[in-house]
Design a protein around this motif. Structure first.
Motif, PDB file in Angstrom:
ATOM      1  N   THR A 207      -0.866  -5.617   1.960  1.00 31.87           N
ATOM      2  CA  THR A 207      -0.880  -5.567   0.494  1.00 31.87           C
ATOM      3  C   THR A 207      -1.998  -4.681  -0.010  1.00 31.87           C
ATOM      4  OG1 THR A 207      -2.227  -7.565   0.435  1.00 31.87           O
ATOM      5  CG2 THR A 207       0.155  -7.843   0.225  1.00 31.87           C
ATOM      6  N   ALA A 208      -3.129  -4.632   0.724  1.00 31.13           N
ATOM      7  CA  ALA A 208      -4.269  -3.760   0.417  1.00 31.13           C
ATOM      8  C   ALA A 208      -5.569  -4.505   0.553  1.00 31.13           C
ATOM      9  CB  ALA A 208      -4.176  -3.164  -0.981  1.00 31.13           C
ATOM     10  N   ASN A 209      -6.648  -3.731   0.748  1.00 31.66           N
ATOM     11  CA  ASN A 209      -8.017  -4.247   0.692  1.00 31.66           C
ATOM     12  C   ASN A 209      -8.277  -5.431   1.612  1.00 31.66           C
ATOM     13  OD1 ASN A 209      -8.645  -2.356  -1.337  1.00 31.66           O
ATOM     14  ND2 ASN A 209      -7.709  -3.689  -2.858  1.00 31.66           N
ATOM     15  N   LEU A 210      -7.780  -5.333   2.828  1.00 34.91           N
ATOM     16  CA  LEU A 210      -8.033  -6.400   3.788  1.00 34.91           C
ATOM     17  C   LEU A 210      -9.463  -6.322   4.306  1.00 34.91           C
ATOM     18  CD1 LEU A 210      -4.728  -6.563   5.864  1.00 34.91           C
ATOM     19  CD2 LEU A 210      -5.370  -7.783   3.802  1.00 34.91           C
ATOM     20  N   ALA A 211      -9.970  -7.454   4.769  1.00 35.39           N
ATOM     21  CA  ALA A 211     -11.366  -7.525   5.213  1.00 35.39           C
ATOM     22  C   ALA A 211     -11.645  -6.632   6.409  1.00 35.39           C
ATOM     23  CB  ALA A 211     -11.718  -8.963   5.563  1.00 35.39           C
ATOM     24  N   ASP A 212     -10.619  -6.372   7.244  1.00 35.94           N
ATOM     25  CA  ASP A 212     -10.867  -5.552   8.425  1.00 35.94           C
ATOM     26  C   ASP A 212     -10.964  -4.065   8.096  1.00 35.94           C
ATOM     27  OD1 ASP A 212      -8.279  -4.756   7.952  1.00 35.94           O
ATOM     28  OD2 ASP A 212      -7.438  -5.597   9.777  1.00 35.94           O
ATOM     29  N   GLY A 213     -10.696  -3.711   6.855  1.00 36.77           N
ATOM     30  CA  GLY A 213     -10.886  -2.336   6.418  1.00 36.77           C
ATOM     31  C   GLY A 213      -9.773  -1.386   6.784  1.00 36.77           C
ATOM     32  N   VAL A 214      -8.705  -1.884   7.406  1.00 35.14           N
ATOM     33  CA  VAL A 214      -7.628  -0.996   7.833  1.00 35.14           C
ATOM     34  C   VAL A 214      -7.013  -0.270   6.645  1.00 35.14           C
ATOM     35  CG1 VAL A 214      -5.322  -0.913   8.869  1.00 35.14           C
ATOM     36  CG2 VAL A 214      -7.115  -2.302   9.913  1.00 35.14           C
ATOM     37  N   ASN A 215      -6.875  -0.964   5.545  1.00 35.39           N
ATOM     38  CA  ASN A 215      -6.209  -0.360   4.391  1.00 35.39           C
ATOM     39  C   ASN A 215      -7.032  -0.577   3.122  1.00 35.39           C
ATOM     40  OD1 ASN A 215      -3.941   1.145   3.634  1.00 35.39           O
ATOM     41  ND2 ASN A 215      -2.942  -0.640   2.756  1.00 35.39           N
ATOM     42  N   ALA A 218      -9.516   3.935  -0.879  1.00 31.45           N
ATOM     43  CA  ALA A 218      -8.586   4.688  -1.721  1.00 31.45           C
ATOM     44  C   ALA A 218      -7.801   5.686  -0.884  1.00 31.45           C
ATOM     45  CB  ALA A 218      -9.357   5.399  -2.831  1.00 31.45           C
ATOM     46  N   TYR A 219      -8.444   6.250   0.127  1.00 29.70           N
ATOM     47  CA  TYR A 219      -7.765   7.212   0.999  1.00 29.70           C
ATOM     48  C   TYR A 219      -6.589   6.553   1.714  1.00 29.70           C
ATOM     49  CZ  TYR A 219      -6.959  10.561   4.775  1.00 29.70           C
ATOM     50  OH  TYR A 219      -6.371  11.444   5.652  1.00 29.70           O
ATOM     51  N   ASN A 220      -6.841   5.416   2.343  1.00 33.74           N
ATOM     52  CA  ASN A 220      -5.765   4.741   3.065  1.00 33.74           C
ATOM     53  C   ASN A 220      -4.703   4.188   2.123  1.00 33.74           C
ATOM     54  OD1 ASN A 220      -6.588   5.186   5.708  1.00 33.74           O
ATOM     55  ND2 ASN A 220      -7.938   3.410   5.722  1.00 33.74           N
ATOM     56  N   ASN A 221      -5.120   3.728   0.946  1.00 38.62           N
ATOM     57  CA  ASN A 221      -4.150   3.206  -0.008  1.00 38.62           C
ATOM     58  C   ASN A 221      -3.253   4.290  -0.578  1.00 38.62           C
ATOM     59  OD1 ASN A 221      -4.837   0.522   0.196  1.00 38.62           O
ATOM     60  ND2 ASN A 221      -6.323   0.583  -1.469  1.00 38.62           N
ATOM     61  N   THR A 222      -3.662   5.541  -0.433  1.00 44.38           N
ATOM     62  CA  THR A 222      -2.856   6.665  -0.906  1.00 44.38           C
ATOM     63  C   THR A 222      -2.064   7.312   0.220  1.00 44.38           C
ATOM     64  OG1 THR A 222      -4.464   7.140  -2.649  1.00 44.38           O
ATOM     65  CG2 THR A 222      -2.938   8.907  -2.092  1.00 44.38           C
ATOM     66  N   THR A 223      -2.636   7.391   1.401  1.00 42.81           N
ATOM     67  CA  THR A 223      -2.014   8.182   2.467  1.00 42.81           C
ATOM     68  C   THR A 223      -1.328   7.348   3.547  1.00 42.81           C
ATOM     69  OG1 THR A 223      -4.114   8.255   3.691  1.00 42.81           O
ATOM     70  CG2 THR A 223      -3.667  10.056   2.144  1.00 42.81           C
ATOM     71  N   ARG A 224      -1.420   6.015   3.450  1.00 43.93           N
ATOM     72  CA  ARG A 224      -0.663   5.144   4.336  1.00 43.93           C
ATOM     73  C   ARG A 224       0.155   4.167   3.505  1.00 43.93           C
ATOM     74  NH1 ARG A 224      -4.174   2.897   9.324  1.00 43.93           N
ATOM     75  NH2 ARG A 224      -2.099   2.093   9.895  1.00 43.93           N
ATOM     76  N   ALA A 225       1.297   3.791   4.041  1.00 43.72           N
ATOM     77  CA  ALA A 225       2.200   2.910   3.300  1.00 43.72           C
ATOM     78  C   ALA A 225       1.620   1.510   3.177  1.00 43.72           C
ATOM     79  CB  ALA A 225       3.552   2.855   3.993  1.00 43.72           C
ATOM     80  N   HIS A 226       1.750   0.931   2.001  1.00 43.46           N
ATOM     81  CA  HIS A 226       1.425  -0.474   1.750  1.00 43.46           C
ATOM     82  C   HIS A 226       2.608  -1.107   1.034  1.00 43.46           C
ATOM     83  CE1 HIS A 226       0.419   0.779  -2.391  1.00 43.46           C
ATOM     84  NE2 HIS A 226      -0.284   1.755  -1.835  1.00 43.46           N
ATOM     85  N   ARG A 227       2.485  -2.364   0.695  1.00 43.22           N
ATOM     86  CA  ARG A 227       3.614  -3.081   0.107  1.00 43.22           C
ATOM     87  C   ARG A 227       4.173  -2.358  -1.116  1.00 43.22           C
ATOM     88  NH1 ARG A 227       3.608  -6.375  -4.239  1.00 43.22           N
ATOM     89  NH2 ARG A 227       5.350  -7.848  -4.485  1.00 43.22           N
ATOM     90  N   ASN A 228       3.317  -1.940  -2.031  1.00 43.30           N
ATOM     91  CA  ASN A 228       3.793  -1.285  -3.252  1.00 43.30           C
ATOM     92  C   ASN A 228       4.496   0.033  -2.965  1.00 43.30           C
ATOM     93  OD1 ASN A 228       2.605  -3.415  -4.536  1.00 43.30           O
ATOM     94  ND2 ASN A 228       1.106  -2.204  -5.689  1.00 43.30           N
ATOM     95  N   THR A 229       4.111   0.699  -1.884  1.00 41.51           N
ATOM     96  CA  THR A 229       4.741   1.972  -1.514  1.00 41.51           C
ATOM     97  C   THR A 229       6.214   1.761  -1.219  1.00 41.51           C
ATOM     98  OG1 THR A 229       2.650   2.415  -0.362  1.00 41.51           O
ATOM     99  CG2 THR A 229       4.386   4.048  -0.147  1.00 41.51           C
ATOM    100  N   ALA A 230       6.526   0.736  -0.445  1.00 41.74           N
ATOM    101  CA  ALA A 230       7.918   0.448  -0.101  1.00 41.74           C
ATOM    102  C   ALA A 230       8.722   0.068  -1.341  1.00 41.74           C
ATOM    103  CB  ALA A 230       7.982  -0.666   0.937  1.00 41.74           C
ATOM    104  N   GLY A 266      -1.301  -6.611  -5.007  1.00 39.46           N
ATOM    105  CA  GLY A 266      -1.460  -5.521  -4.061  1.00 39.46           C
ATOM    106  C   GLY A 266      -2.386  -4.456  -4.610  1.00 39.46           C
ATOM    107  N   VAL A 267      -2.142  -3.199  -4.231  1.00 41.11           N
ATOM    108  CA  VAL A 267      -2.931  -2.093  -4.762  1.00 41.11           C
ATOM    109  C   VAL A 267      -2.713  -2.026  -6.272  1.00 41.11           C
ATOM    110  CG1 VAL A 267      -3.286   0.408  -4.709  1.00 41.11           C
ATOM    111  CG2 VAL A 267      -2.749  -0.820  -2.592  1.00 41.11           C
ATOM    112  N   PRO A 268      -3.771  -1.931  -7.077  1.00 40.02           N
ATOM    113  CA  PRO A 268      -3.620  -1.949  -8.537  1.00 40.02           C
ATOM    114  C   PRO A 268      -3.139  -0.614  -9.096  1.00 40.02           C
ATOM    115  CG  PRO A 268      -5.927  -1.696  -7.974  1.00 40.02           C
ATOM    116  CD  PRO A 268      -5.197  -1.908  -6.665  1.00 40.02           C
TER     117      PRO A 268
END
Length: 485
Positions: A207-215, A218-230, A266-268
């Motif tokens: 969904t975004a902004n997980l504690a492990d930092g994977v997503n 802003a870079y990852n939220n734009t260049t990798r798919a998240h829930r809102n992307t689908a 998710g990502v705002p």
């Protein structure tokens, strides 16, 4: 060609990489198919390679967008350069035309990369959570790739409700020869698979902004798919299927009921305050739902990037804006901020959304929040055939971001069609040069207008869609050409 199906796993390049070029793995270390899925680090690099495959210069690195736009009536081909899509612009393509073959090859290579990763993840020893997340990313990219191909090489969904021939539906990982022959699934079956992939992606992406930092950036939220992307891509797909109730259902997940419109989970995602910021480097605004990133060490190749096509200062200026196209619309005021994204040079007007050099290209926006607002507004009007107040508010949100002096009200429109006409104009202004014009013409069953020396093309003309490439027909003996079934 056989290479369409033969993407041996060694071709999925794996490397260590920094955040800024995470989706552009450097060819330093190759990992064999036997151990590519053994550790979380290796699997992550393999998944990042999927993004690199889709943003190939012959696909989402630039050419796909250009094909979809120059088929419309907004651009003039200035240089008559056969290498830069002249035949696409003037509707003179054939089964042997380079762009017809190159896009197909790039698209199916990207699809097979996704298939290989999905298959490899099944037996990977990494955590179930990571396997599910990465499979969802691969499913999203496969859906995007199939949608991009079916909208060019097959009849629109409205023709016989998708019963016409679509594409060979390849869902198996091909790592050896001998599996070329496959019949074309119907258009409806291709769209069904696209929705299956996007539903899976929505339910299993971060969904975004997980504690492990994977997503979390802003870079990852734009260049990798998240829930809102689908979800966002589903609104586009359902719009092409004319399933307007489904567009509304999906869009409502990421668009609030009233202005200012935004995603409430998710990502705002929301509109950026200024249109220029969604294209200015690094273009990581809340509006940029999904983009492909480029850098000096990761370019889409010669004569592929959008800046190369549309800028005659940073690029070669292959296409200028036609004076009779949307730039002539009197309702598009000179004070509208989007006018500043066009530039006059040498007596011609050029689209100036992409301004960086071809050696360090701009990010390419694939899905923007403004599109979702316009998708939703159109779907609402078409679904209830009325001048809907929320649809007008969505239209105003996009228009007034760039032109505060124009305010539409319910009273501005005499009937639902008048509102739809204005929404169509807004799409042509807002999404100019971003790969939407051909999609919009075809999903509505309209004819392609004449432009310059290119004649009009009706919805029944054989040039309305692209032919199946010669490279496919040579090796896939079960595939039939368009118009021969």
């Amino acid at each position: 060609m056989k290479k369409i199906y033969l993407i041996l796993f060694s071709a999925i390049v794996i490397s260590s990489c920094s955040d800024t070029d995470a989706l552009s793995p450097v060819n330093q270390t190759r990992i064999s198919e036997a151990n590519a899925f053994e550790t979380p680090e290796r699997v992550q690099q393999t998944v990042l390679g999927l993004y690199a495959g889709v943003k190939d210069g012959q696909f989402y690195g630039g050419r796909y967008f250009n094909y979809q736009d120059v088929r419309g009536e907004e651009f003039n081909n200035d240089r008559s350069n056969g290498v830069t899509n002249l035949l696409t612009w003037n509707f003179g393509i054939a089964s042997s035309t380079s762009e017809v073959n190159n896009l197909w090859n790039a698209g199916y290579l990207a699809i097979n990369r996704c298939n290989v990763v999905i298959k490899g993840l099944e037996t990977s020893p990494i955590s179930t959570a990571l396997k599910t997340q990465y499979t969802a990313e691969a499913a999203f990219l496969r859906a995007l790739s199939y949608y991009s191909l079916v909208t060019l090489y097959a009849r629109p969904y409205w023709d016989s409700n998708g019963a016409t021939p679509g594409l060979p539906l390849r869902l198996n990982a091909e790592t050896s020869s001998g599996n070329s022959d496959l019949v074309r699934s119907s258009v409806a079956e291709i769209y069904d698979q696209i929705i299956i992939d996007l539903d899976f992606a929505e339910n299993n992406l971060l969904t975004a902004n997980l504690a492990d930092g994977v997503n979390s950036s802003a870079y990852n939220n734009t260049t990798r798919a998240h829930r809102n992307t689908a979800i966002a891509l589903k609104t586009r797909v359902y719009l092409s299927m004319r399933k307007y109730d489904k567009v509304i259902l999906e869009a409502n997940k990421i668009v609030s009921n009233t202005a200012p419109f935004s995603a409430t989970s998710g990502v705002p995602n929301r509109l950026a305050p200024a249109i220029a910021s969604v294209f200015a480097t690094p273009a990581l605004t809340s509006e940029n739902i999904f983009s492909f990133a480029f850098s000096p060490t990761d370019i889409p190749g010669t004569q592929n990037s959008l800046v190369s096509y549309y800028s005659n200062t940073a690029g070669t200026g292959e296409y200028s804006l036609i004076s009779t196209g949307i730039i002539s619309n009197l309702g598009w005021k000179t004070t509208d901020a989007r006018r500043a994204l066009n530039i006059v040079n040498g007596g011609k007007t050029y689209l100036n959304k992409w301004t960086k050099s071809t050696g360090d290209p701009d990010y390419v926006a694939v899905i923007r929040y403004s599109e979702i607002l316009l998708n939703l507004a159109e779907a609402i009007v078409r679904d209830n055939n009325s001048i809907d107040a929320r649809a007008v508010a969505l239209l105003n949100a996009v228009r007034q971001r760039s032109d505060a002096t124009t305010v539409f009200t319910v009273a501005s429109f005499t009937n639902a069609q008048a509102l739809l006409d204005q929404l169509a104009i807004e799409r042509r202004i807002e999404l100019l040069g971003e790969g939407f014009r051909s999609l919009d013409v075809m999903r509505l069953g309209q004819d392609f207008a004449a432009k310059g020396t290119a004649s009009a093309v009706t919805s029944t003309d054989n040039q309305y869609i692209w032919p199946i490439p010669l490279s496919e027909l040579l090796y896939n003996k079960l595939c039939v050409q368009n118009g021969t079934y």
